[in-house]
Design an enzyme around this catalytic site. Structure first.
Site, short mmCIF file in Angstrom:
data_model
loop_
_atom_site.label_atom_id
_atom_site.label_comp_id
_atom_site.label_asym_id
_atom_site.label_seq_id
_atom_site.Cartn_x
_atom_site.Cartn_y
_atom_site.Cartn_z
N HIS A 130 9.78 -32.09 58.90
CA HIS A 130 10.86 -33.01 59.30
C HIS A 130 11.50 -33.61 58.07
O HIS A 130 11.06 -33.37 56.96
CB HIS A 130 10.37 -34.05 60.30
CG HIS A 130 9.35 -35.03 59.76
ND1 HIS A 130 8.09 -34.66 59.38
CD2 HIS A 130 9.45 -36.36 59.54
CE1 HIS A 130 7.43 -35.73 58.96
NE2 HIS A 130 8.24 -36.78 59.03
N HIS A 151 11.88 -36.60 56.69
CA HIS A 151 11.52 -37.80 55.93
C HIS A 151 11.21 -37.46 54.47
O HIS A 151 10.61 -36.43 54.17
CB HIS A 151 10.33 -38.51 56.59
CG HIS A 151 10.71 -39.24 57.84
ND1 HIS A 151 9.81 -39.59 58.81
CD2 HIS A 151 11.92 -39.69 58.26
CE1 HIS A 151 10.45 -40.22 59.79
NE2 HIS A 151 11.73 -40.30 59.49
N ASP A 184 9.12 -38.44 52.27
CA ASP A 184 7.76 -38.18 51.79
C ASP A 184 7.28 -36.78 52.22
O ASP A 184 6.14 -36.40 51.93
CB ASP A 184 6.77 -39.27 52.23
CG ASP A 184 6.62 -39.39 53.73
OD1 ASP A 184 7.64 -39.28 54.45
OD2 ASP A 184 5.48 -39.60 54.20
N HIS A 185 8.15 -36.01 52.87
CA HIS A 185 7.84 -34.63 53.25
C HIS A 185 8.75 -33.61 52.55
O HIS A 185 8.41 -32.44 52.47
CB HIS A 185 7.93 -34.45 54.77
CG HIS A 185 6.93 -35.32 55.49
ND1 HIS A 185 5.80 -34.82 56.08
CD2 HIS A 185 6.88 -36.67 55.65
CE1 HIS A 185 5.10 -35.82 56.59
NE2 HIS A 185 5.73 -36.95 56.35
N HIS A 204 8.27 -38.07 66.80
CA HIS A 204 8.31 -38.87 65.56
C HIS A 204 9.75 -38.88 65.04
O HIS A 204 10.32 -39.93 64.77
CB HIS A 204 7.34 -38.26 64.56
CG HIS A 204 7.38 -38.87 63.19
ND1 HIS A 204 6.95 -40.15 62.92
CD2 HIS A 204 7.82 -38.36 62.01
CE1 HIS A 204 7.12 -40.40 61.64
NE2 HIS A 204 7.65 -39.34 61.05
N ASP A 207 3.92 -35.23 60.92
CA ASP A 207 3.66 -36.59 61.41
C ASP A 207 3.65 -36.64 62.93
O ASP A 207 4.02 -37.66 63.52
CB ASP A 207 4.72 -37.56 60.87
CG ASP A 207 4.57 -37.83 59.38
OD1 ASP A 207 3.59 -37.35 58.78
OD2 ASP A 207 5.43 -38.53 58.82
N HIS A 224 -0.95 -36.95 56.74
CA HIS A 224 -1.43 -38.23 56.20
C HIS A 224 -2.91 -38.43 56.52
O HIS A 224 -3.40 -37.97 57.54
CB HIS A 224 -0.67 -39.42 56.84
CG HIS A 224 0.75 -39.53 56.42
ND1 HIS A 224 1.16 -40.19 55.28
CD2 HIS A 224 1.88 -39.06 57.00
CE1 HIS A 224 2.48 -40.13 55.18
NE2 HIS A 224 2.95 -39.44 56.21
#
Ligand SMILES: [Zn+2]
Length: 253
Positions: free
Chosen positions: A52, A54, A56-57, A110, A127, A165
């Protein structure tokens, strides 16, 4: 094939799929630790998969592409600032250098466009599903996430679960509040506390383990139904309403 976690930020896992002298990477939020791992182990990157949008990905994708001209797979119905192959439900990604293939599953919730990658008994779920928990709702809906998790829960018992995570112990504490009599959960907490104390990841888990301990996959059980109704009267009327109630409860935990 070996699956190796590379740590990033506070609690992200960037999973590397390694076979021979090649590696594919899932959700590289940061390029530096991935490049360091590739260098140390003399591996060539062969593909980048993202679940996805975001940061941090995907944050490390441009820097990885500067070092290696490899295909990037990313969810369709979403725009990305790097060249990529849009993928969604029904697509199969062949990773020839790794002699493997992964099926793409749409798992919105998410985010509205989130995908997961599944193959060889392994699930890379970003996530969506966490150890003993699930993702927060950003621009998807709780109903979408419920149905996505139901889809994942239908995979075989021995499916290995690779979330992005390390949230497991915190999730177990929340789960124990809802499901205090669940013996499998009590045993999981002790086992995962021991892993963390040794500096090891709690992941991958198995789908069987998630089904026996993860409250978000247990909305059909009397214990979770009862806990949901205590926080939102009437939420025990359906699995979906129970799910939405405990997802909301977790937001304030
Ligand atoms: Zn996210």
């Amino acid at each position: 094939m070996k699956i190796v976690p590379v740590h990033a930020f506070r609690d992200n896992y960037i999973w590397l799929l390694v076979h021979g002298s090649y590696a594919a990477v899932v959700d590289p939020g940061n390029a530096a630790p991935v490049l360091e791992f590739l260098r140390q182990h003399a591996l060539a990157l062969c593909a980048i998969l993202t679940t996805h949008r975001h940061d941090d990905h995907i944050g490390g994708v441009p820097a990885l592409l500067e070092m290696a001209d490899v295909p990037v797979y990313a969810p369709r119905h979403e725009s990305f600032a790097f060249p990529h192959h849009p993928v969604g439900e029904g697509d199969r990604i062949s990773l020839n250098a790794l002699e493997t293939a992964l099926d793409v599953l749409d798992v919105p919730g998410h985010t509205a466009e989130h995908v997961a990658y599944y193959g060889g008994n392994r699930l890379f779920c970003g996530d969506t599903l966490f150890g003993c928990g699930c993702g927060r709702i950003f621009d998807g809906t709780a109903r979408q996430l419920f149905h996505s998790l139901q889809k994942l829960a239908a995979l075989p018992d021995d499916t290995l679960i690779y979330p992005a995570h390390e949230y497991t112990l915190n999730n177990i504490r929340f789960a124990r509040m809802l499901d205090p009599e669940n013996q499998a959960l009590i045993e999981r907490e002790a086992a995962d506390q021991a892993r963390i104390a040794q500096g090891l990841p709690t992941l991958p888990s198995t789908l069987a383990q998630e089904r026996s301990t993860n409250p978000f996959l247990r909305c059909h059980t009397p214990g979770i139904r009862h806990a949901a109704a205590q926080s939102a009267p009437g939420a025990d009327a359906s699995d979906e309403m129970t799910f939405c109630a405990i997802r909301e409860l977790k937001n304030h935990y």
